[in-house]
Enzyme design. Structure first.
Site, PDB file in Angstrom:
ATOM      1  N   GLU A 118     -45.086  -9.268  16.457  1.00 54.14           N
ATOM      2  CA  GLU A 118     -44.718  -8.335  15.382  1.00 54.14           C
ATOM      3  C   GLU A 118     -43.783  -9.065  14.440  1.00 54.14           C
ATOM      4  OE1 GLU A 118     -42.803  -5.005  17.145  1.00 54.14           O
ATOM      5  OE2 GLU A 118     -44.611  -4.312  18.134  1.00 54.14           O
ATOM      6  N   HIS A 123     -45.208   3.125  19.323  1.00 57.18           N
ATOM      7  CA  HIS A 123     -43.846   3.501  18.942  1.00 57.18           C
ATOM      8  C   HIS A 123     -43.465   4.854  19.536  1.00 57.18           C
ATOM      9  CE1 HIS A 123     -40.317   2.356  16.588  1.00 57.18           C
ATOM     10  NE2 HIS A 123     -40.036   3.629  16.722  1.00 57.18           N
ATOM     11  N   ASN A 167     -44.285  -4.320  25.131  1.00 57.61           N
ATOM     12  CA  ASN A 167     -43.300  -4.898  24.218  1.00 57.61           C
ATOM     13  C   ASN A 167     -42.027  -5.214  25.018  1.00 57.61           C
ATOM     14  OD1 ASN A 167     -41.037  -5.030  22.475  1.00 57.61           O
ATOM     15  ND2 ASN A 167     -42.273  -4.178  20.823  1.00 57.61           N
ATOM     16  N   GLU A 175     -52.209  -0.543  13.440  1.00 51.59           N
ATOM     17  CA  GLU A 175     -51.512   0.088  14.565  1.00 51.59           C
ATOM     18  C   GLU A 175     -50.909   1.368  14.021  1.00 51.59           C
ATOM     19  OE1 GLU A 175     -49.073  -2.285  17.161  1.00 51.59           O
ATOM     20  OE2 GLU A 175     -47.733  -0.598  17.568  1.00 51.59           O
ATOM     21  N   ARG A 203     -37.525 -10.820  14.860  1.00 53.63           N
ATOM     22  CA  ARG A 203     -36.895 -10.238  13.668  1.00 53.63           C
ATOM     23  C   ARG A 203     -36.181 -11.305  12.866  1.00 53.63           C
ATOM     24  NH1 ARG A 203     -36.082  -4.335  13.970  1.00 53.63           N
ATOM     25  NH2 ARG A 203     -34.767  -4.705  12.159  1.00 53.63           N
ATOM     26  N   HIS A 242     -41.267  -8.898  18.890  1.00 54.37           N
ATOM     27  CA  HIS A 242     -40.940  -8.833  17.466  1.00 54.37           C
ATOM     28  C   HIS A 242     -39.886  -9.898  17.191  1.00 54.37           C
ATOM     29  CE1 HIS A 242     -39.576  -5.983  13.944  1.00 54.37           C
ATOM     30  NE2 HIS A 242     -39.790  -7.223  13.551  1.00 54.37           N
ATOM     31  N   ARG A 291     -32.124 -10.402  16.470  1.00 56.83           N
ATOM     32  CA  ARG A 291     -31.202  -9.605  17.293  1.00 56.83           C
ATOM     33  C   ARG A 291     -31.599  -9.574  18.762  1.00 56.83           C
ATOM     34  NH1 ARG A 291     -32.244  -3.500  15.170  1.00 56.83           N
ATOM     35  NH2 ARG A 291     -31.539  -4.450  13.246  1.00 56.83           N
ATOM     36  N   HIS A 292     -32.886  -9.762  19.049  1.00 56.26           N
ATOM     37  CA  HIS A 292     -33.250  -9.799  20.475  1.00 56.26           C
ATOM     38  C   HIS A 292     -34.093 -11.040  20.793  1.00 56.26           C
ATOM     39  CE1 HIS A 292     -36.504  -7.588  18.584  1.00 56.26           C
ATOM     40  NE2 HIS A 292     -35.913  -6.411  18.628  1.00 56.26           N
ATOM     41  N   THR A 339     -38.008  -0.362  14.606  1.00 63.14           N
ATOM     42  CA  THR A 339     -38.840  -0.259  13.410  1.00 63.14           C
ATOM     43  C   THR A 339     -39.041   1.217  13.079  1.00 63.14           C
ATOM     44  OG1 THR A 339     -39.966  -2.174  14.296  1.00 63.14           O
ATOM     45  CG2 THR A 339     -40.965  -1.135  12.384  1.00 63.14           C
ATOM     46  N   HIS A 383     -36.855  -5.439  24.519  1.00 67.01           N
ATOM     47  CA  HIS A 383     -35.616  -4.901  25.085  1.00 67.01           C
ATOM     48  C   HIS A 383     -35.129  -5.664  26.302  1.00 67.01           C
ATOM     49  CE1 HIS A 383     -35.391  -2.030  22.080  1.00 67.01           C
ATOM     50  NE2 HIS A 383     -36.334  -1.218  22.514  1.00 67.01           N
TER      51      HIS A 383
END
Ligand code: PXP
Length: 246
Positions: free
Chosen positions: A74, A196, A7, A155, A49, A47, A53-54, A105, A10
């Site tokens: 995601e 996660h 993922n 998942e 969103r 993801h 935000r990223h 999440t 970040h």
């Protein structure tokens, strides 16, 4: 063989901290995806969103072009994002809950409460050739509801396991929940991923959970990359996964 989806959200979080609103900036999630794949990752997870935000829209379109393994998107089951996914055609989507204030999440998807809406999105995605996964807590009612939607994957949310890893009794209890949920899902014909909060310390004990196909791991790999580089961070995680026997 247990697969690793990295993922890379970040990487985009860091870029947005300095370059929000700009067309480009560093570090570049696209370059990160290439590096993860070259290091042996089996998939790239992002993801998109609703609050962006990223990861940004332009990122997912570039990723769709360059990812050679498997692109896992995601997403919340929200109309705008569903439409994007149907056009983008990732290899698989993973439906996740999304709350604006959360840092990441936080809980699993409540499939029991939203079964019809999830089943409808599942159908639309499958019709477009996109596989569907549901991010759920290791809860028997959620596993059963996930199977009823016709999803191909669940998942399992490993956040509680990771959170309580240092408390032996809680860790064992959370591992038991994951083991039971994985068995139940497998019996119902679901394929099982997990993710996660997984890191280099808590991953080995997770080998007790049967039937796992893929782990989605982000924060710990990107954090380790600060010290050893992304390729090495990915390779170290892959090495910890190698002895998984299912
Ligand atoms: N899987 C899902 C469904 C997630 O939402 C996240 C976090 O974005 C992850 C895996 C990766 O979690 P972490 O960054 O804690 O490794």
């Amino acid at each position: 063989m247990l697969k690793l989806g990295v993922n890379i959200d970040h990487v985009a979080t860091l870029r947005e901290a300095r370059y929000r609103g700009r067309e480009r900036g560093e570090p570049d999630p696209i370059a990160a995806a290439r590096e993860c794949e070259a290091a042996g990752a089996h998939g790239i997870t992002v993801h998109l969103r609703e609050d962006r935000r990223h990861i940004q829209d332009r990122d997912v379109w570039m990723l769709r072009e360059i990812v050679r393994t498997r692109l896992n998107l995601e997403m919340a089951n929200a109309p705008e994002i569903v439409e994007i996914a149907l056009r983008l055609k990732p290899d698989i989507i993973c439906l996740v809950p999304e709350r604006r204030q959360e840092i990441t999440t936080e809980g699993g998807l409540d499939v029991v409460a939203a079964e019809r809406a999830i089943a409808e999105t599942r159908r639309r995605m499958n019709d477009a050739g996109i596989e569907v996964s549901l991010f759920i807590a290791p809860d028997p009612e959620q596993v059963a509801a996930a199977a009823r939607t016709g999803a191909q994957f669940i998942e399992l949310h490993t956040g509680a396991y990771a959170e309580h890893f240092d408390d032996a009794a809680r860790r064992e209890a959370e591992l038991d929940r994951l083991v039971r949920a994985a068995r139940q899902a497998h019996e119902l014909g679901l394929k099982v991923n997990a993710g996660h909060g997984l890191n280099y310390l808590n991953l080995p004990a997770l080998h007790r959970v049967p039937h796992l196909v893929e782990l989605n791991i982000g924060h710990s790999i990107v954090s380790r990359a600060v010290f050893v580089g992304l390729a090495q961070a990915v390779k170290e995680m892959l090495a910890l996964m190698e002895s998984y026997r299912g």
